[in-house]
Design an enzyme around this catalytic site. Sequence first.
Site, PDB file in Angstrom:
ATOM      1  N   ALA A 134      -3.065 -22.006  17.033  1.00  0.00           N
ATOM      2  CA  ALA A 134      -4.490 -21.992  16.681  1.00  0.00           C
ATOM      3  C   ALA A 134      -5.059 -23.407  16.786  1.00  0.00           C
ATOM      4  CB  ALA A 134      -4.645 -21.459  15.256  1.00  0.00           C
ATOM      5  N   GLY A 162      -2.355 -16.182  27.130  1.00  0.00           N
ATOM      6  CA  GLY A 162      -1.470 -15.783  26.031  1.00  0.00           C
ATOM      7  C   GLY A 162      -0.832 -14.430  26.305  1.00  0.00           C
ATOM      8  N   GLY A 208      -2.637 -17.649  14.338  1.00  0.00           N
ATOM      9  CA  GLY A 208      -4.068 -17.466  14.588  1.00  0.00           C
ATOM     10  C   GLY A 208      -4.641 -16.407  13.677  1.00  0.00           C
ATOM     11  N   THR A 259      -5.921 -12.755  12.129  1.00  0.00           N
ATOM     12  CA  THR A 259      -5.293 -11.442  11.941  1.00  0.00           C
ATOM     13  C   THR A 259      -5.651 -10.522  13.109  1.00  0.00           C
ATOM     14  OG1 THR A 259      -5.293 -11.720   9.559  1.00  0.00           O
ATOM     15  CG2 THR A 259      -5.209  -9.455  10.368  1.00  0.00           C
ATOM     16  N   GLU A 271       1.926 -15.797  12.064  1.00  0.00           N
ATOM     17  CA  GLU A 271       1.343 -16.655  11.011  1.00  0.00           C
ATOM     18  C   GLU A 271      -0.167 -16.501  11.121  1.00  0.00           C
ATOM     19  OE1 GLU A 271       2.991 -18.348   8.789  1.00  0.00           O
ATOM     20  OE2 GLU A 271       5.010 -18.564   9.601  1.00  0.00           O
ATOM     21  N   LEU A 272      -0.737 -15.614  10.301  1.00  0.00           N
ATOM     22  CA  LEU A 272      -2.135 -15.218  10.508  1.00  0.00           C
ATOM     23  C   LEU A 272      -3.030 -15.650   9.337  1.00  0.00           C
ATOM     24  CD1 LEU A 272      -1.172 -11.701  11.903  1.00  0.00           C
ATOM     25  CD2 LEU A 272      -1.404 -13.858  13.159  1.00  0.00           C
ATOM     26  N   CYS A 325      -5.528 -22.371   7.172  1.00  0.00           N
ATOM     27  CA  CYS A 325      -5.134 -21.010   6.805  1.00  0.00           C
ATOM     28  C   CYS A 325      -4.932 -20.931   5.299  1.00  0.00           C
ATOM     29  CB  CYS A 325      -3.871 -20.608   7.543  1.00  0.00           C
ATOM     30  SG  CYS A 325      -2.572 -21.836   7.428  1.00  0.00           S
ATOM     31  N   THR A 326      -4.577 -22.078   4.671  1.00  0.00           N
ATOM     32  CA  THR A 326      -4.334 -22.103   3.225  1.00  0.00           C
ATOM     33  C   THR A 326      -5.554 -22.581   2.430  1.00  0.00           C
ATOM     34  OG1 THR A 326      -3.391 -24.297   3.520  1.00  0.00           O
ATOM     35  CG2 THR A 326      -1.823 -22.472   3.395  1.00  0.00           C
ATOM     36  N   GLY A 345      -2.047 -26.502   1.936  1.00  0.00           N
ATOM     37  CA  GLY A 345      -0.920 -27.341   2.348  1.00  0.00           C
ATOM     38  C   GLY A 345       0.401 -26.817   1.801  1.00  0.00           C
ATOM     39  N   ALA A 346       1.479 -27.291   2.413  1.00  0.00           N
ATOM     40  CA  ALA A 346       2.816 -26.863   1.980  1.00  0.00           C
ATOM     41  C   ALA A 346       3.821 -27.892   2.456  1.00  0.00           C
ATOM     42  CB  ALA A 346       3.142 -25.498   2.569  1.00  0.00           C
TER      43      ALA A 346
HETATM   44  P1  NAD Z   1      -7.504 -17.166  17.233  1.00  0.00           P
HETATM   45  O1  NAD Z   1      -6.842 -15.936  16.766  1.00  0.00           O
HETATM   46  O2  NAD Z   1      -8.870 -17.080  17.783  1.00  0.00           O
HETATM   47  O3  NAD Z   1      -6.609 -17.875  18.374  1.00  0.00           O
HETATM   48  C1  NAD Z   1      -5.290 -18.327  18.111  1.00  0.00           C
HETATM   49  C2  NAD Z   1      -4.508 -18.399  19.408  1.00  0.00           C
HETATM   50  O4  NAD Z   1      -4.254 -17.068  19.867  1.00  0.00           O
HETATM   51  C3  NAD Z   1      -5.236 -19.109  20.554  1.00  0.00           C
HETATM   52  O5  NAD Z   1      -4.301 -19.884  21.263  1.00  0.00           O
HETATM   53  C4  NAD Z   1      -5.753 -17.951  21.402  1.00  0.00           C
HETATM   54  O6  NAD Z   1      -5.937 -18.285  22.750  1.00  0.00           O
HETATM   55  C5  NAD Z   1      -4.628 -16.936  21.233  1.00  0.00           C
HETATM   56  N1  NAD Z   1      -4.983 -15.528  21.431  1.00  0.00           N
HETATM   57  C6  NAD Z   1      -6.084 -14.886  20.990  1.00  0.00           C
HETATM   58  N2  NAD Z   1      -6.028 -13.579  21.304  1.00  0.00           N
HETATM   59  C7  NAD Z   1      -4.854 -13.383  21.950  1.00  0.00           C
HETATM   60  C8  NAD Z   1      -4.227 -12.257  22.537  1.00  0.00           C
HETATM   61  N3  NAD Z   1      -4.782 -11.049  22.507  1.00  0.00           N
HETATM   62  N4  NAD Z   1      -3.018 -12.420  23.116  1.00  0.00           N
HETATM   63  C9  NAD Z   1      -2.419 -13.629  23.139  1.00  0.00           C
HETATM   64  N5  NAD Z   1      -2.984 -14.744  22.629  1.00  0.00           N
HETATM   65  C10 NAD Z   1      -4.188 -14.626  22.033  1.00  0.00           C
HETATM   66  O7  NAD Z   1      -7.461 -18.193  15.990  1.00  0.00           O
HETATM   67  P2  NAD Z   1      -8.155 -19.623  15.829  1.00  0.00           P
HETATM   68  O8  NAD Z   1      -9.618 -19.452  15.643  1.00  0.00           O
HETATM   69  O9  NAD Z   1      -7.662 -20.574  16.861  1.00  0.00           O
HETATM   70  O10 NAD Z   1      -7.498 -20.116  14.449  1.00  0.00           O
HETATM   71  C11 NAD Z   1      -7.956 -19.746  13.186  1.00  0.00           C
HETATM   72  C12 NAD Z   1      -7.115 -18.624  12.588  1.00  0.00           C
HETATM   73  O11 NAD Z   1      -5.734 -18.992  12.584  1.00  0.00           O
HETATM   74  C13 NAD Z   1      -7.464 -18.366  11.131  1.00  0.00           C
HETATM   75  O12 NAD Z   1      -7.466 -16.985  10.901  1.00  0.00           O
HETATM   76  C14 NAD Z   1      -6.331 -19.033  10.375  1.00  0.00           C
HETATM   77  O13 NAD Z   1      -6.127 -18.530   9.084  1.00  0.00           O
HETATM   78  C15 NAD Z   1      -5.180 -18.767  11.288  1.00  0.00           C
HETATM   79  N6  NAD Z   1      -4.085 -19.694  11.062  1.00  0.00           N
HETATM   80  C16 NAD Z   1      -2.992 -19.227  10.399  1.00  0.00           C
HETATM   81  C17 NAD Z   1      -1.950 -20.097  10.107  1.00  0.00           C
HETATM   82  C18 NAD Z   1      -0.749 -19.629   9.345  1.00  0.00           C
HETATM   83  O14 NAD Z   1       0.242 -20.341   9.344  1.00  0.00           O
HETATM   84  N7  NAD Z   1      -0.782 -18.485   8.695  1.00  0.00           N
HETATM   85  C19 NAD Z   1      -2.006 -21.435  10.525  1.00  0.00           C
HETATM   86  C20 NAD Z   1      -3.129 -21.862  11.226  1.00  0.00           C
HETATM   87  C21 NAD Z   1      -4.169 -20.979  11.483  1.00  0.00           C
END
Ligand code: NAD
Length: 511
Positions: A160, A225, A241, A243, A263-264, A297-298, A460-461
């Site tokens: 992400a 991806g 990324g 959910t 990790e969503l 995310c946190t 953070g963690a």
């Molecule tokens: P996003 O879901 O828009 O994109 C994340 C990644 O997934 C990008 O590289 C994107 O190109 C790719 N992607 C999107 N759709 C895809 C598909 N269908 N197939 C394959 N790849 C695909 O997220 P974002 O806006 O970049 O980041 C924010 C989100 O990420 C928030 O929801 C946040 O909570 C989450 N996040 C979670 C954690 C965790 O550890 N739980 C850490 C960081 C961010």
Amino acid sequence: MTTIQKILLDLNVKELNAGTSTGSINFGEGKTIDSYSPVDGKLIGRVTATTKDDYEKVLGSALKAFKSFRIIPAPQRGELVRQFGDKLRELKQPLGELVSYEMGKSLQEGLGEVQEMIDICNFAVGLSRQLHGLTMHSERPGHRMYEQYHPLGIVGIISAFNFPVAVWAWNTSLAWICGDVCIWKPSEKTPLCGIACQNIIASVLKENKMPEGISCLINGDLNVGELMTSDSRIPLISATGSTRMGKIVAQTVAGRLGKSLLELGGNNAIIVTPDADIKMTVIGAVFGACGTAGQRCTSTRRLIIHESIYDKVINAVVAAYKQLRIGNPLDENNHVGPVIDTDAVKMYLSALDKVVAEGGNILVEGGVLQGEGYESGCYVKPAIAEADNSFVIVQHETFAPILYLLKYTGGVENALDLQNGVAQGLSSAIMTNNLREAEHFLSVQGSDCGISNVNIGTSGAEIGGAFGGEKDTGGGRESGSDAWKIYMRRQTNTINYTTELPLSQGIKFDL
Ligand code: NAD
């Protein structure tokens, strides 16, 4: 010299159009991705996206590299990771600046993100001598039984924008010591961070005369991806990324019986009980809600406060919000930088409209900052709204600095009903000096999240613990503890050192 030119020079990045990089191959046939800095709105780089043909070449070199990499003893692979960690120490300042400039988080947080990369390298180096399996007592005489862990092959990493470098390092450093090779698709919103990291690891691999196929980079959006998620030559997909993305990735990978580490999104809350230390609560809540402009995310999205101290807590939090300085994240005097782009600004504004439409009460007004220093249009004011947990918008993760205040009455179990009453299950916290409340919060009847903190905020963690969350957060764990096991396959080995062939479970098969 512009800010970005200086940073890239310090990082020794010479080739920006290296859209895909593995071995010595640079490809340039795909469409371009423009990276604009949310700090000043300037175009800071144009990166070529990976085509299907490029992808095939990358995959071929990763598969080839795996054959030689898997037979290198794990402690020697650890030595490679140690050198990578040293290189990161040397380049911490410019890489932290790049993270801050391309993603928009404060310089302190950018440097902190690089420090996380260094920390996971330290962890992985030690782990490279501890990939233990168990030994078991065989039920058959003259037999020995033990398990051992072997690498999987290629690990596909999708990351992400908000942690543009650390998530890659959490995955790769563990995957490498496990003997896997990696293909990384960074967020299309932060492609220069990907290129800078590739440059660093490529130099380490070159110094060690190892093929760059051990660590490959591909660039592009979800279409690139999807090349990885649908590819049965990639046994594990680690995807970070939203959910929404995770649900699609999970189904695609499961459809070919691959493994996924997800990790969503989160919807994290701090419970503030009557026994809370108010000063600590304010620091935890304000950093949790406003740090990284609410794009962790946190990040703390909800503050669940007992009615008896509700007014006291909100007055203290509102007073703290008045002290926040919003501006260029490379200036250490500022607390809050921009959100990633103008789409994120739209989502922030829409969430504020929605909370009002659902009956919420805005306590600290939001809004977009304009004028000198805010030309990118991505600087927003951290906002606070009194709300109800049942609001649709409160149930949703808005990736922006909006904090919802919720009131609870009665015991801590009522606060937990609110905290757990969302689809996500990443991080959670309780502020209390009451031992019974703290232990209840951590118990089986307590928080349903992957991360549960007492007298620490949600944000953070530490590297040493397994990181991840339940429910709509995806269930994956990475980083510390035994998270390494997902990067390996377990093999149970049984050796018969007798001249007989006894069958297990006492079965007789006389011939
Ligand atoms: P996003 O879901 O828009 O994109 C994340 C990644 O997934 C990008 O590289 C994107 O190109 C790719 N992607 C999107 N759709 C895809 C598909 N269908 N197939 C394959 N790849 C695909 O997220 P974002 O806006 O970049 O980041 C924010 C989100 O990420 C928030 O929801 C946040 O909570 C989450 N996040 C979670 C954690 C965790 O550890 N739980 C850490 C960081 C961010």
